[in-house]
Scaffold this motif. Structure first.
Motif, short mmCIF file in Angstrom:
data_model
loop_
_atom_site.label_atom_id
_atom_site.label_comp_id
_atom_site.label_asym_id
_atom_site.label_seq_id
_atom_site.Cartn_x
_atom_site.Cartn_y
_atom_site.Cartn_z
N PHE A 162 0.84 -1.19 0.00
CA PHE A 162 0.00 0.00 0.00
C PHE A 162 0.88 1.25 0.00
O PHE A 162 2.10 1.17 0.19
CB PHE A 162 -0.92 0.00 1.23
CG PHE A 162 -1.90 -1.14 1.25
CD1 PHE A 162 -2.94 -1.19 0.35
CD2 PHE A 162 -1.77 -2.16 2.19
CE1 PHE A 162 -3.85 -2.24 0.37
CE2 PHE A 162 -2.68 -3.21 2.22
CZ PHE A 162 -3.72 -3.25 1.30
N SER A 163 0.27 2.41 -0.20
CA SER A 163 1.00 3.67 -0.13
C SER A 163 1.67 3.79 1.24
O SER A 163 1.05 3.50 2.27
CB SER A 163 0.05 4.85 -0.34
OG SER A 163 -0.50 4.81 -1.64
N GLY A 164 2.93 4.20 1.23
CA GLY A 164 3.67 4.33 2.48
C GLY A 164 4.35 3.07 2.95
O GLY A 164 4.97 3.05 4.01
N ALA A 165 4.27 2.00 2.13
CA ALA A 165 4.89 0.73 2.54
C ALA A 165 6.40 0.73 2.40
O ALA A 165 7.08 -0.11 2.97
CB ALA A 165 4.30 -0.43 1.73
N PHE A 222 -4.58 -8.52 -1.10
CA PHE A 222 -4.18 -8.19 -2.46
C PHE A 222 -4.66 -9.26 -3.45
O PHE A 222 -5.16 -8.95 -4.53
CB PHE A 222 -2.65 -8.06 -2.56
CG PHE A 222 -2.12 -6.72 -2.12
CD1 PHE A 222 -2.53 -5.56 -2.76
CD2 PHE A 222 -1.21 -6.63 -1.09
CE1 PHE A 222 -2.04 -4.32 -2.36
CE2 PHE A 222 -0.72 -5.39 -0.68
CZ PHE A 222 -1.13 -4.24 -1.32
N ILE A 223 -4.50 -10.51 -3.09
CA ILE A 223 -4.85 -11.60 -3.99
C ILE A 223 -6.35 -11.62 -4.26
O ILE A 223 -6.79 -11.92 -5.38
CB ILE A 223 -4.37 -12.96 -3.41
CG1 ILE A 223 -2.85 -13.02 -3.48
CG2 ILE A 223 -4.99 -14.13 -4.17
CD1 ILE A 223 -2.24 -14.21 -2.79
N LYS A 236 8.31 -13.43 -9.71
CA LYS A 236 8.53 -13.42 -8.27
C LYS A 236 7.92 -12.15 -7.69
O LYS A 236 7.77 -11.14 -8.40
CB LYS A 236 10.02 -13.50 -7.93
CG LYS A 236 10.67 -14.82 -8.34
CD LYS A 236 12.16 -14.80 -8.08
CE LYS A 236 12.81 -16.08 -8.63
NZ LYS A 236 14.29 -16.02 -8.53
N VAL A 237 7.61 -12.20 -6.39
CA VAL A 237 6.96 -11.06 -5.76
C VAL A 237 7.41 -10.95 -4.30
O VAL A 237 7.71 -11.95 -3.65
CB VAL A 237 5.42 -11.20 -5.82
CG1 VAL A 237 4.93 -12.44 -5.09
CG2 VAL A 237 4.71 -9.96 -5.28
N ALA A 238 7.47 -9.71 -3.83
CA ALA A 238 7.69 -9.42 -2.41
C ALA A 238 6.59 -8.48 -1.96
O ALA A 238 6.19 -7.58 -2.69
CB ALA A 238 9.05 -8.78 -2.19
N VAL A 239 6.09 -8.71 -0.75
CA VAL A 239 5.02 -7.89 -0.19
C VAL A 239 5.59 -7.07 0.97
O VAL A 239 6.15 -7.63 1.91
CB VAL A 239 3.85 -8.76 0.32
CG1 VAL A 239 2.71 -7.88 0.82
CG2 VAL A 239 3.36 -9.70 -0.79
N LEU A 240 5.45 -5.75 0.87
CA LEU A 240 5.89 -4.85 1.93
C LEU A 240 4.68 -4.30 2.68
O LEU A 240 3.65 -3.98 2.07
CB LEU A 240 6.69 -3.68 1.35
CG LEU A 240 8.09 -3.95 0.78
CD1 LEU A 240 8.72 -2.64 0.32
CD2 LEU A 240 8.98 -4.64 1.80
#
Length: 340
Positions: free
Chosen positions: A39-42, A240-241, A210-214
């Protein structure tokens, strides 16, 4: 190609400290299209700007092609940055220059000869399918065309790495699809490693391997897209999914499951190229004696493969349920237990 190791970034203001990144470690391999979502600010933009030293970590190291980015200064840093292209959400084109002139800017700054500039710009115009727009001004282009100009400009010096900072956020869905196809073309045909940051899960789904979630500056999950989609570990990732795959069971089905008194398991199964052609359900019933009821199913495309997800209720006695667990494991069907 790119390694973030124990990255912390703190911004100090007059009244407080903002911890933009906290102990983030990630590895992007050569040839990846690696997505970072949050999200914004992550902390996404802060992270990606460290690759070309537009931001320097408070602590930790960023290594690109074996070089510690924080140690690069002056001429070495300028030479290093030539190997990294960057595209932006709002295109950053020079409004008074034509498409041709915008793409030529990096080449002129490197003092290329005029004939080489012309040849290179024409190659890029063909690659991004804007050959007929060479003399147009940015104000005469659509959003998608402007982004194609930005991409061509980012590729001018033949970079090995392309950074995409919310590159599709200002575009409509159809145009987003076409830009993502172009990015995949760049990755496959030019062997460019791509690092994308976005808040749109469909971008990760369509383009990335590949993905990373912050979340709030912290890395909460990372891995292959197909694995993260198939078995999300955090509520942030699940949220998100759900924007692209709706796996929420109707309340009536949940009530039925919760009130069911006999032995049961509710699991989510994943079917991809390794097992999609096998009659898994009928084989499981035949070999283990369980009953299987399909509660919910969906199909999507991940990493260029058609992938199916089915949420099922498995019923039987304790030994049958254990046999069903072994069956799915032996047949390479990834599953996760669904809890209510």
């Amino acid at each position: 190609m790119i390694e973030f190791k124990n990255i912390y970034k703190t911004f100090k203001t007059k009244d407080a400290e903002v911890h933009a990144l906290q102990d983030v470690s990630l590895t992007i391999e050569k040839g990846d299209i690696f997505g970072v979502i949050g999200f914004s600010g992550a902390g996404k933009s802060t992270l990606v700007r460290m690759v070309n030293a537009l931001e320097i970590p408070t602590s930790g190291t960023v290594t690109v092609n074996g070089r510690n980015v924080s140690e690069l200064k002056g001429t070495d840093l300028r030479r290093f940055r030539k190997n990294i292209g960057m595209i932006f959400q709002h295109f950053n084109l020079l409004e008074s220059k034509t498409v041709f002139q915008n793409i030529a800017v990096p080449l002129e700054l490197e003092h290329w000869k005029k004939d080489k500039i012309t040849r290179r710009v024409n190659e890029l115009l063909k690659f991004v399918e804007l050959e007929d727009k060479a003399g147009a001004l940015p104000g005469q282009l659509s959003g998608g065309q402007k982004q194609r100009v930005g991409i061509a400009r980012a590729l001018a010096l033949n970079p090995e790495i392309l950074l995409c900072d919310e590159a599709t956020s200002a575009l409509d869905p159809r145009t987003t699809d076409s830009i993502l196809e172009l990015i995949k073309k760049i990755n496959h045909e030019l062997n460019v490693t791509v690092l994308m940051i976005t808040h749109q899960m469909n971008v990760i789904q369509q383009a990335c391997n590949k993905v990373a979630v912050l979340e709030k500056g912290q890395l909460v999950e990372s891995g292959r897209v197909i694995d993260v989609f198939g078995n999300p570990q955090t509520e942030t990732t699940k949220g998100f999914i759900r924007t692209v795959i709706n796996d929420r069971l109707p309340e009536s089905v949940k009530k039925y499951i919760q009130e069911y008194t006999k032995p049961q398991k509710v699991v989510r199964l994943r079917f991809d190229g390794k097992n999609a052609d096998d009659p898994i359900m009928s084989l499981a019933i035949k070999e283990t004696g369980v009953n299987i009821s399909i509660l919910y199913g969906t199909v999507t495309e991940l990493e260029g493969k058609v992938v199916g997800f089915q949420t099922v209720q498995i019923t039987g006695d304790r030994l049958q349920l254990e046999a069903a667990d072994r069956f799915f494991e032996e047949h390479n069907v990834p599953k996760i237990e669904v809890n209510f």
